[in-house]
Scaffold this motif. Structure first.
Motif, PDB file in Angstrom:
ATOM      1  N   VAL A 362      51.482  55.533  35.222  1.00  0.00           N
ATOM      2  CA  VAL A 362      50.243  54.784  35.408  1.00  0.00           C
ATOM      3  C   VAL A 362      49.109  55.567  34.777  1.00  0.00           C
ATOM      4  N   ALA A 363      48.246  54.851  34.045  1.00  0.00           N
ATOM      5  CA  ALA A 363      47.056  55.475  33.465  1.00  0.00           C
ATOM      6  C   ALA A 363      45.822  54.750  33.982  1.00  0.00           C
ATOM      7  N   SER A 364      44.804  55.519  34.355  1.00  0.00           N
ATOM      8  CA  SER A 364      43.513  54.959  34.759  1.00  0.00           C
ATOM      9  C   SER A 364      42.519  55.246  33.639  1.00  0.00           C
ATOM     10  N   VAL A 365      42.097  54.200  32.961  1.00  0.00           N
ATOM     11  CA  VAL A 365      41.148  54.347  31.851  1.00  0.00           C
ATOM     12  C   VAL A 365      39.742  54.211  32.426  1.00  0.00           C
ATOM     13  N   LYS A 366      38.978  55.279  32.372  1.00  0.00           N
ATOM     14  CA  LYS A 366      37.702  55.347  33.062  1.00  0.00           C
ATOM     15  C   LYS A 366      36.604  54.559  32.326  1.00  0.00           C
ATOM     16  N   GLU A 367      35.760  53.908  33.148  1.00  0.00           N
ATOM     17  CA  GLU A 367      34.561  53.232  32.647  1.00  0.00           C
ATOM     18  C   GLU A 367      34.864  52.303  31.460  1.00  0.00           C
ATOM     19  N   THR A 368      35.965  51.551  31.591  1.00  0.00           N
ATOM     20  CA  THR A 368      36.351  50.636  30.508  1.00  0.00           C
ATOM     21  C   THR A 368      36.753  49.296  31.106  1.00  0.00           C
ATOM     22  N   ASP A 369      36.128  48.205  30.637  1.00  0.00           N
ATOM     23  CA  ASP A 369      36.525  46.865  31.063  1.00  0.00           C
ATOM     24  C   ASP A 369      37.790  46.450  30.326  1.00  0.00           C
ATOM     25  N   ILE A 370      38.587  45.628  30.972  1.00  0.00           N
ATOM     26  CA  ILE A 370      39.858  45.214  30.379  1.00  0.00           C
ATOM     27  C   ILE A 370      39.646  44.457  29.068  1.00  0.00           C
ATOM     28  N   ASP A 372      37.438  45.069  26.909  1.00  0.00           N
ATOM     29  CA  ASP A 372      37.017  46.008  25.870  1.00  0.00           C
ATOM     30  C   ASP A 372      38.129  46.977  25.485  1.00  0.00           C
ATOM     31  N   PHE A 373      39.259  46.893  26.195  1.00  0.00           N
ATOM     32  CA  PHE A 373      40.368  47.799  25.894  1.00  0.00           C
ATOM     33  C   PHE A 373      41.083  47.319  24.631  1.00  0.00           C
ATOM     34  N   VAL A 374      41.189  48.179  23.623  1.00  0.00           N
ATOM     35  CA  VAL A 374      41.629  47.741  22.290  1.00  0.00           C
ATOM     36  C   VAL A 374      43.056  48.169  21.944  1.00  0.00           C
ATOM     37  N   TYR A 375      43.768  48.782  22.900  1.00  0.00           N
ATOM     38  CA  TYR A 375      45.104  49.297  22.555  1.00  0.00           C
ATOM     39  C   TYR A 375      46.223  48.492  23.211  1.00  0.00           C
ATOM     40  N   LYS A 376      45.969  47.196  23.474  1.00  0.00           N
ATOM     41  CA  LYS A 376      46.979  46.384  24.162  1.00  0.00           C
ATOM     42  C   LYS A 376      48.266  46.283  23.353  1.00  0.00           C
ATOM     43  N   ASP A 377      48.163  45.988  22.089  1.00  0.00           N
ATOM     44  CA  ASP A 377      49.362  45.789  21.272  1.00  0.00           C
ATOM     45  C   ASP A 377      50.206  47.065  21.210  1.00  0.00           C
ATOM     46  N   GLU A 378      49.550  48.211  21.063  1.00  0.00           N
ATOM     47  CA  GLU A 378      50.289  49.478  21.009  1.00  0.00           C
ATOM     48  C   GLU A 378      51.013  49.766  22.335  1.00  0.00           C
ATOM     49  N   ILE A 379      50.368  49.413  23.457  1.00  0.00           N
ATOM     50  CA  ILE A 379      50.991  49.624  24.773  1.00  0.00           C
ATOM     51  C   ILE A 379      52.221  48.730  24.916  1.00  0.00           C
ATOM     52  N   PHE A 380      52.097  47.467  24.527  1.00  0.00           N
ATOM     53  CA  PHE A 380      53.214  46.537  24.667  1.00  0.00           C
ATOM     54  C   PHE A 380      54.361  46.869  23.712  1.00  0.00           C
ATOM     55  N   ALA A 381      54.088  47.658  22.702  1.00  0.00           N
ATOM     56  CA  ALA A 381      55.129  48.005  21.728  1.00  0.00           C
ATOM     57  C   ALA A 381      55.999  49.174  22.183  1.00  0.00           C
ATOM     58  N   ASP A 571      49.105  59.606  23.397  1.00  0.00           N
ATOM     59  CA  ASP A 571      48.854  59.558  21.945  1.00  0.00           C
ATOM     60  C   ASP A 571      48.153  58.256  21.558  1.00  0.00           C
ATOM     61  N   ILE A 572      48.553  57.159  22.235  1.00  0.00           N
ATOM     62  CA  ILE A 572      47.920  55.871  21.939  1.00  0.00           C
ATOM     63  C   ILE A 572      46.456  55.874  22.377  1.00  0.00           C
ATOM     64  N   LEU A 573      46.209  56.394  23.561  1.00  0.00           N
ATOM     65  CA  LEU A 573      44.842  56.371  24.100  1.00  0.00           C
ATOM     66  C   LEU A 573      43.918  57.313  23.341  1.00  0.00           C
ATOM     67  N   GLY A 574      44.488  58.385  22.811  1.00  0.00           N
ATOM     68  CA  GLY A 574      43.698  59.290  21.983  1.00  0.00           C
ATOM     69  C   GLY A 574      42.670  60.075  22.774  1.00  0.00           C
ATOM     70  N   ASN A 575      41.655  60.521  22.085  1.00  0.00           N
ATOM     71  CA  ASN A 575      40.644  61.393  22.683  1.00  0.00           C
ATOM     72  C   ASN A 575      39.265  60.747  22.797  1.00  0.00           C
ATOM     73  N   ASP A 576      39.153  59.480  22.375  1.00  0.00           N
ATOM     74  CA  ASP A 576      37.825  58.862  22.365  1.00  0.00           C
ATOM     75  C   ASP A 576      37.476  58.181  23.686  1.00  0.00           C
ATOM     76  N   ILE A 577      38.418  58.130  24.624  1.00  0.00           N
ATOM     77  CA  ILE A 577      38.134  57.567  25.946  1.00  0.00           C
ATOM     78  C   ILE A 577      38.621  58.547  27.012  1.00  0.00           C
ATOM     79  N   THR A 578      38.078  58.385  28.218  1.00  0.00           N
ATOM     80  CA  THR A 578      38.466  59.251  29.338  1.00  0.00           C
ATOM     81  C   THR A 578      39.512  58.530  30.179  1.00  0.00           C
ATOM     82  N   TYR A 579      40.583  59.231  30.520  1.00  0.00           N
ATOM     83  CA  TYR A 579      41.663  58.614  31.290  1.00  0.00           C
ATOM     84  C   TYR A 579      42.420  59.679  32.088  1.00  0.00           C
TER      85      TYR A 579
END
Length: 732
Positions: A362-370, A372-381, A571-579
């Motif tokens: 489980v990942a908690s992506v901080k201060e991000t609305d669903i 606005d989350f741009v990595y959906k396709d990468e997660i589903f892959a 790796d997908i979430l990267g370093n540009d967001i807090t999680y």
């Protein structure tokens, strides 16, 4: 003169003096250790809560002007009032309030809310922090009692430790009433005798008490360092720092000194009530004031059993302290074992058994609305993994009374089941309706699973309510909340009650999606797609700031495999967001490590309790045997054989060791039954893992050490010179 006499007595009675020294040192050490550990663990709990949840006492979330914060600060008992920017969502403000006197918080917060013009439901309390200060909601009929239990056990054990000092000193002092009677007959005043006893007490106990207290502090520091080393790899745990309050040291020293003072004062007080002749006649022996037949002992063991029964009856008052101390130690030992056994069962029920098949990572992506989350396709892959992306929001729904299910009506209605959790007005129920916003793909899959329509705008309603009448919180049973005939449901803004929107119901279900979530027992949870949320958000609002990613593997995975999935996710979430990420297997390993640490601490405390009880038994038994030299010398003078004396010793040892066990075990069984009932656990679950082995070992240790004490005392008595024993005023 009295100083010389005291020093002379101490030198001539080294065994008695060493017993008092050892008792004072051990008692002060254990008392200091227990108090210091309790204070540090209590302080660590508070630090953990404030680090995770913040250092606030009360909170107000509502619509009011920022100028009202100054009005709150001017309230007499308010220490600080600060705006919580993370929870503030304009026009709603969140204000965290700290008080000087926390104990009046449940009286002050409603007054503050009234002063700034917000409703009572805008007020919340930091209950987890307040409970650590023993502050509970006066309206709560079932407040948390964990800390109260710890305090009760601490007081029981502390009382037992105090009795070690008292008994060891009292045995020595009471045996000398005859000697002080002689001094009184030649002109010594009670004040002079009291001075003598008190200076002996000070000489024997001041240094051991100080050394014991300081050693206890050092041992507690070492134990905390060991706990830190053992828990080093546990994620999310902050290191425990050693803290010590002067008040703890003062209490330890004061209690020890007062115990010594009272133990020395009591014989002098007793002597002051006796005439010199009565005191001289008192040889220190324990006399049987009224003959009482010991039928059971006589039937089982013959004449030696009757003599042992009479001896124990004569010692009844003298043994009272020893028996009470042992009862308290054994009671604290068994209650602590039972409590933590039940706590372990409860943890398994409420977490691992419930959620072990619901998530792997489980990942908690901080201060991000669903949206606005741009990595959906990468997660589903991600390979061989079922992924859900979701966010949560708060809402309320309006339901007519006629829409409630027949099952709820048969139980007396919603008010009977849910109480104050649901409000009603003009035939309309206002019910909490938490909203779970799922990504469109996951929502479509969930609709197919529960047989709901997956196209169009609408929600799937979790149509269930906890049957609190016919089931308990441990084994919950659910019944349908609504009749299921409704095609639409009205949702409203939790804060702005006039803002509502009516949406279609795509389906009713009692099966929530597989997420690591726990839902309110009396709420109508709404599962909606992201597309639907975009149409509702302006009205509903109140979305939580974080977005969650739940990944469940399609096959069993090892820790290494889950670590790889977690690495791919990071790796997908990267370093540009807090999680923050969590790994189920690692979470289980961390939990097991934490439990093992708890078991080590609990085991050490239980061993400490065992040592306390055994120390009492050993010192008291030896003390009373010394006091009875004259008694056994008289038995030997009239022809009692050593074998008969040994048999009498064995019977006494059996009764002294067995009586506390027989009187305490029923109390433990009743207390454990009460805890099981209060926890709503199946008794058979407890019996399967009941701590029988440590309890039996403790019982065996009691019998063993009483036997050793009587063996040492009997050897000393059988070797004594009859004439010296009958003549000597010294009992060393």
């Amino acid at each position: 003169m009295w100083k010389d006499y005291s020093i002379g007595f101490i030198k001539k009675n080294q065994a008695s003096s060493i017993s008092v020294l050892a008792a004072a040192f051990i008692s002060a050490l254990l008392l200091s250790l227990l108090c210091c550990l309790f204070y540090n663990f209590w302080n660590y709990e508070i630090e953990s809560i404030t680090l995770e949840e913040g250092e606030w006492h009360g909170r107000i979330i509502g619509t009011f002007e920022e100028a009202a914060v100054s009005d709150i600060e001017n309230f007499a008992n308010v220490k600080t009032a600060m705006i919580n920017e993370q929870l503030t969502d304009r026009p709603n403000l969140a204000v965290d309030i700290c008080f000087y006197n926390m104990r009046t918080i449940y009286e002050d917060m409603p007054l503050i809310a009234e002063q700034i013009g917000v409703p009572d439901d805008a007020v919340s309390y930091h209950e987890s922090l307040l409970s650590r200060y023993l502050i509970h909601d006066p309206q709560d009929t079932d407040p948390p009692l964990l800390l109260t239990f710890y305090l009760a056990v601490l007081l029981i054990v502390s009382a037992s430790l105090i009795l070690i000092i008292h008994n060891s000193f009292a045995v020595s002092m009471n045996a000398r009433v005859h000697q002080f009677g002689i001094f009184s007959s030649i002109g010594a005043t009670p004040a002079q005798i009291r001075t003598c006893l008190l200076q002996e007490a000070a000489f024997l106990c001041v240094i051991p008490v100080l050394l014991g207290s300081l050693t206890g502090i050092a041992l507690s520091f070492g134990i905390i360092q060991i706990v830190n080393i053992l828990a080093e790899g546990i994620a999310g745990r902050h290191e425990a720092g050693f803290t010590y309050h002067p008040f703890v040291f003062a209490v330890t020293i004061l209690v020890s000194v007062l115990t010594v003072f009272v133990s020395a004062w009591m014989p002098a007080r007793k002597l002051s009530r006796l005439t010199p002749l009565e005191a001289i006649k008192n040889t220190g022996e324990l006399q049987l004031k009224r003959e009482k037949k010991s039928g059971i002992l006589k039937f089982l063991f013959g004449i030696e059993g009757e003599m042992a029964g009479n001896a124990l009856q004569a010692q009844k008052k003298a043994l009272r302290t020893s028996t009470l101390s042992l009862n308290l130690s054994f009671l604290g030992f068994t209650l602590m074992l039972c409590f933590f056994t039940l706590s372990g069962i409860s943890t398994d029920h409420t977490y691992f058994e419930r959620y072990q098949d619901a998530w792997d990572v489980v990942a908690s992506v901080k201060e991000t609305d669903i949206e606005d989350f741009v990595y959906k396709d990468e997660i589903f892959a991600l390979d061989d993994a079922d992924s859900v992306i979701y966010q949560k929001a708060d809402a309320v729904c309006s339901v007519p009374e006629a829409a409630v299910s027949d099952e709820v009506k048969q139980l007396g209605g919603v008010e009977t089941i849910a109480g104050s959790s649901v409000s009603t007005a003009d035939g309309i129920y206002s019910i909490q309706a938490p909203v779970v916003i799922m990504d469109d793909r996951s929502f479509t899959e969930y609709c197919e699973q529960v047989g709901a329509a997956s196209s169009g705008t609408g929600s799937v309603v979790l149509n269930r309510i906890w049957d609190s009448i016919n089931s308990n919180f441990r084994y919950k049973q659910y019944i349908p909340f609504l009749s299921g005939d409704q095609s639409t449901i009205t949702l409203g803004n939790r804060e702005q009650t006039t803002e509502t929107i009516e949406i279609p119901v795509l389906g009713f279900t009692q099966e929530p999606p597989v997420l690591r979530e726990e839902y309110n027992d009396y709420a109508l949870v709404q599962f909606i797609s992201l597309s639907t949320w975009k149409q509702l958000r302006k009205v509903i609002g109140n979305a939580e700031p974080d977005t969650y990613i739940r990944i469940l593997s399609e096959k069993d995975r090892t820790l290494a495999e889950l670590n790889c999935i977690e690495k791919e996710l990071t790796d997908i979430l990267g370093n540009d967001i807090t999680y923050e990420t969590e790994n189920r297997v690692q979470e289980k390993i961390d939990n097991d490590s934490m439990l093992n640490g708890y078991k080590l601490i609990i085991g050490a405390l239980c061993a400490l309790l065992a040592l306390i009880g055994i120390s009492n038994v050993f010192s008291n038994t030896l003390g009373f045997i010394r006091q009875r030299k004259r008694e056994f010398a008289r038995y030997m003078s009239i022809g009692m054989t050593p074998d008969s004396m040994i048999k009498m010793f064995c019977i006494e040892a059996l009764v002294i060791a067995g009586r506390p066990v027989m009187t305490t075990l029923p109390v433990t069984v009743i207390s454990a039954g009460f805890m099981i009932r209060a926890s709503y656990l199946d008794p058979m679950e407890f019996l399967k893992v009941a701590p029988m082995v440590p309890i039996l070992l403790f019982i065996a240790a009691i019998f063993g050490f009483v036997a050793i004490a009587y063996y040492i005392g009997s050897k000393k008595l059988l070797k004594c010179n009859l004439v010296d024993a009958l003549r000597s005023d010294y009992m060393g």
